[in-house]
Scaffold this motif. Sequence first.
Motif, PDB file in Angstrom:
ATOM      1  N   MET A 119       0.776  -1.209  -0.005  1.00  0.00           N
ATOM      2  CA  MET A 119      -0.060  -0.024   0.098  1.00  0.00           C
ATOM      3  C   MET A 119       0.811   1.291   0.042  1.00  0.00           C
ATOM      4  SD  MET A 119      -3.255  -1.353   2.666  1.00  0.00           S
ATOM      5  CE  MET A 119      -4.180   0.178   2.195  1.00  0.00           C
ATOM      6  N   SER A 120       1.958   1.222   0.687  1.00  0.00           N
ATOM      7  CA  SER A 120       2.908   2.433   0.745  1.00  0.00           C
ATOM      8  C   SER A 120       3.428   2.527  -0.997  1.00  0.00           C
ATOM      9  CB  SER A 120       3.823   2.137   1.692  1.00  0.00           C
ATOM     10  OG  SER A 120       4.914   1.171   1.595  1.00  0.00           O
ATOM     11  N   TYR A 121       3.765   1.615  -1.302  1.00  0.00           N
ATOM     12  CA  TYR A 121       4.537   1.642  -2.797  1.00  0.00           C
ATOM     13  C   TYR A 121       3.334   2.060  -3.595  1.00  0.00           C
ATOM     14  CZ  TYR A 121       5.885  -0.250  -7.433  1.00  0.00           C
ATOM     15  OH  TYR A 121       6.117  -0.319  -8.724  1.00  0.00           O
ATOM     16  N   ASP A 122       1.897   1.663  -3.482  1.00  0.00           N
ATOM     17  CA  ASP A 122       1.016   2.261  -4.446  1.00  0.00           C
ATOM     18  C   ASP A 122       0.349   3.701  -4.027  1.00  0.00           C
ATOM     19  OD1 ASP A 122      -1.720   1.732  -5.827  1.00  0.00           O
ATOM     20  OD2 ASP A 122      -2.542   2.679  -4.074  1.00  0.00           O
ATOM     21  N   ARG A 123       0.803   4.088  -3.008  1.00  0.00           N
ATOM     22  CA  ARG A 123       0.695   5.740  -2.758  1.00  0.00           C
ATOM     23  C   ARG A 123       1.926   6.326  -3.340  1.00  0.00           C
ATOM     24  NH1 ARG A 123      -3.091   7.302  -2.969  1.00  0.00           N
ATOM     25  NH2 ARG A 123      -3.212   5.641  -4.392  1.00  0.00           N
ATOM     26  N   TYR A 124       3.170   5.887  -3.036  1.00  0.00           N
ATOM     27  CA  TYR A 124       4.362   6.348  -3.801  1.00  0.00           C
ATOM     28  C   TYR A 124       4.148   6.636  -5.138  1.00  0.00           C
ATOM     29  CZ  TYR A 124       8.810   6.418  -6.178  1.00  0.00           C
ATOM     30  OH  TYR A 124      10.058   6.638  -7.094  1.00  0.00           O
ATOM     31  N   LEU A 125       3.679   5.651  -5.904  1.00  0.00           N
ATOM     32  CA  LEU A 125       3.244   5.941  -7.344  1.00  0.00           C
ATOM     33  C   LEU A 125       2.232   6.868  -7.645  1.00  0.00           C
ATOM     34  CD1 LEU A 125       3.333   2.032  -8.741  1.00  0.00           C
ATOM     35  CD2 LEU A 125       5.234   3.914  -8.806  1.00  0.00           C
ATOM     36  N   ALA A 126       1.052   6.792  -6.839  1.00  0.00           N
ATOM     37  CA  ALA A 126      -0.064   7.608  -7.009  1.00  0.00           C
ATOM     38  C   ALA A 126       0.367   9.352  -7.111  1.00  0.00           C
ATOM     39  CB  ALA A 126      -1.098   7.225  -6.174  1.00  0.00           C
ATOM     40  N   ILE A 127       1.277   9.473  -6.168  1.00  0.00           N
ATOM     41  CA  ILE A 127       1.612  10.844  -5.741  1.00  0.00           C
ATOM     42  C   ILE A 127       2.765  11.340  -6.596  1.00  0.00           C
ATOM     43  CG2 ILE A 127       2.279  12.201  -3.814  1.00  0.00           C
ATOM     44  CD1 ILE A 127       0.691  10.534  -1.995  1.00  0.00           C
ATOM     45  N   CYS A 128       3.849  10.529  -6.532  1.00  0.00           N
ATOM     46  CA  CYS A 128       5.146  10.934  -7.238  1.00  0.00           C
ATOM     47  C   CYS A 128       5.265  10.614  -8.554  1.00  0.00           C
ATOM     48  CB  CYS A 128       6.236  10.025  -6.559  1.00  0.00           C
ATOM     49  SG  CYS A 128       6.576  10.414  -4.763  1.00  0.00           S
ATOM     50  N   CYS A 129       4.374   9.532  -9.299  1.00  0.00           N
ATOM     51  CA  CYS A 129       4.249   9.201 -10.684  1.00  0.00           C
ATOM     52  C   CYS A 129       2.969   9.260 -11.072  1.00  0.00           C
ATOM     53  CB  CYS A 129       4.940   7.941 -10.932  1.00  0.00           C
ATOM     54  SG  CYS A 129       6.569   7.782 -10.135  1.00  0.00           S
ATOM     55  N   PRO A 130       2.288  10.357 -11.034  1.00  0.00           N
ATOM     56  CA  PRO A 130       0.762  10.531 -11.283  1.00  0.00           C
ATOM     57  C   PRO A 130       0.264  10.279 -12.797  1.00  0.00           C
ATOM     58  CG  PRO A 130       1.508  12.544 -11.021  1.00  0.00           C
ATOM     59  CD  PRO A 130       2.611  11.905 -10.598  1.00  0.00           C
ATOM     60  N   LEU A 131       1.269  10.513 -13.885  1.00  0.00           N
ATOM     61  CA  LEU A 131       0.832  10.366 -15.205  1.00  0.00           C
ATOM     62  C   LEU A 131       1.010   8.863 -15.608  1.00  0.00           C
ATOM     63  CD1 LEU A 131       2.515  13.689 -16.536  1.00  0.00           C
ATOM     64  CD2 LEU A 131      -0.083  13.165 -15.904  1.00  0.00           C
ATOM     65  N   GLN A 132       1.996   8.125 -14.856  1.00  0.00           N
ATOM     66  CA  GLN A 132       2.447   6.720 -15.274  1.00  0.00           C
ATOM     67  C   GLN A 132       1.690   5.893 -14.184  1.00  0.00           C
ATOM     68  OE1 GLN A 132       5.043   8.925 -14.629  1.00  0.00           O
ATOM     69  NE2 GLN A 132       5.216   9.477 -16.729  1.00  0.00           N
ATOM     70  N   TYR A 133       0.844   6.322 -13.290  1.00  0.00           N
ATOM     71  CA  TYR A 133       0.363   5.402 -12.193  1.00  0.00           C
ATOM     72  C   TYR A 133      -0.529   4.210 -12.856  1.00  0.00           C
ATOM     73  CZ  TYR A 133      -2.600   3.718  -8.485  1.00  0.00           C
ATOM     74  OH  TYR A 133      -3.280   3.369  -7.586  1.00  0.00           O
ATOM     75  N   HIS A 134      -1.542   4.434 -13.623  1.00  0.00           N
ATOM     76  CA  HIS A 134      -2.431   3.411 -14.289  1.00  0.00           C
ATOM     77  C   HIS A 134      -1.506   2.400 -15.121  1.00  0.00           C
ATOM     78  CE1 HIS A 134      -6.169   4.926 -12.741  1.00  0.00           C
ATOM     79  NE2 HIS A 134      -5.628   6.307 -12.967  1.00  0.00           N
ATOM     80  N   SER A 135      -0.448   2.976 -15.772  1.00  0.00           N
ATOM     81  CA  SER A 135       0.242   2.052 -16.677  1.00  0.00           C
ATOM     82  C   SER A 135       1.109   1.185 -15.749  1.00  0.00           C
ATOM     83  CB  SER A 135       1.175   2.878 -17.635  1.00  0.00           C
ATOM     84  OG  SER A 135       1.990   3.671 -17.075  1.00  0.00           O
ATOM     85  N   LEU A 136       1.637   1.930 -14.556  1.00  0.00           N
ATOM     86  CA  LEU A 136       2.539   1.020 -13.807  1.00  0.00           C
ATOM     87  C   LEU A 136       1.751  -0.134 -12.700  1.00  0.00           C
ATOM     88  CD1 LEU A 136       4.969   3.672 -12.915  1.00  0.00           C
ATOM     89  CD2 LEU A 136       5.527   1.863 -14.199  1.00  0.00           C
ATOM     90  N   MET A 137       0.756   0.545 -12.280  1.00  0.00           N
ATOM     91  CA  MET A 137      -0.300  -0.153 -11.225  1.00  0.00           C
ATOM     92  C   MET A 137      -1.631  -0.992 -12.108  1.00  0.00           C
ATOM     93  SD  MET A 137      -0.132  -1.473  -8.333  1.00  0.00           S
ATOM     94  CE  MET A 137       0.875  -0.443  -7.422  1.00  0.00           C
ATOM     95  N   THR A 138      -1.338  -1.928 -12.813  1.00  0.00           N
ATOM     96  CA  THR A 138      -2.559  -2.377 -13.568  1.00  0.00           C
ATOM     97  C   THR A 138      -3.208  -3.419 -12.794  1.00  0.00           C
ATOM     98  OG1 THR A 138      -0.982  -4.152 -14.432  1.00  0.00           O
ATOM     99  CG2 THR A 138      -1.148  -2.376 -15.620  1.00  0.00           C
TER     100      THR A 138
END
Length: 395
Positions: A119-138
């Motif tokens: 969950m912390s990794y998910d929050r990191y991607l959502a906040i630090c990489c918002p444009l690539q979030y949906h491609s990284l967290m499929t």
Amino acid sequence: MQRMLNSTLAPYLILGAYFDTKQLKYLLFLIVLCMYILIVGSNVVLSAVIGFNRSLHEPMYVFLCALCANQLFGSTSLFPFLLVQILSDVHSVSVPFCFLQVYCLHTYLSVEFFNLTIMSYDRYLAICCPLQYHSLMTVRKVAALIVAEWVTAFFGVSIYTSMSFSLHRCRNVIDKIFCNNYSIVQLTCSDTTSNNIYGLVSTAVGVVCPVIFIFYTYMKILKVCYYGSKQTRQKAVSTCTPHLASITNFFFGVCFDVIQSRFSTKYVPNIVKIFLSLYFLTCQPLFNPVMYGLNLSKIRQTWKRLFSVQRRWRCVAFILTEPEDLGQNPGQNLSQNSGQNPGQNLGQNLGQNPGQNPGQNPSQNMDQNMDQNMGQNPGQNPGQNLGQNMGQNLG
């Protein structure tokens, strides 16, 4: 020597932390039962809200649903056992069942740490990489991470549980109110070097590495929030606050249990030791649904919509009960109850003329209603009344 052999072959273990509560055991039973019902109810309701609402089918909420499932698993591994032991006069447990409880509780601990790390990794991607979030967290990656955490926990806990089961025990009294691996290892009189080494390795993999990774992700999130916009900071605070609170609560709960297991606590009151040993198993499953349910905006909005739907259904039920009141007082004017125009529907006209045949010629009803409404509202357009009553009577 004979006494040691007999205790080694004993098919049961005694839980020595219980004390005589006399008649208070029934009160304790009710308290523990209510806690278990609250834990099951809150986690099931939160999981159902996420499952039935398509707007919540996002990675963060899927991981939250997996967290609730793990808390149900851990609570069920403990609370039914506690309820039986509270009412029992002899606090003993069979060796196979004790190891089964060890396996379930340690699996719960491992999955909880892994899930909070993901969950912390998910929050990191959502906040630090918002444009690539949906491609990284499929969706496939989310499913793979959830399966991986459970498989890793099952495999890792199976190894040291089987290692502890093969040890020869010299004693059969555990100074706890439930079974855990370290307390069972302390009962042995054989060499436990391999168990200690594997315990250190599993602690490093299952606790230390996740904590370091969580710390790293939140340092990155803080850096982005410091240089980011106000909207970014608000998003980070709203989504990361319940996660940080959950990690802190769980980590300190585990530390309480580890400290009292590894160090001498003979000067600590027995009730305090019991509370500290149960903290991470009871407070964490109650704490998480409340924190996430109140702090995540989408879940709050879902709750509001659910309550608004319930209010609408109550209004519909109230409206549907009004015709019963008309049937009880057929001569009563509908305009007194609902404030509507007395010439709006045929049911009111039937109430005013209870002796009239409902199957009468529609043209006769039309004439009568037109005359009646013209008499009641002399300034109203007769053609308008005629059109209204024609539609109502013919309908």
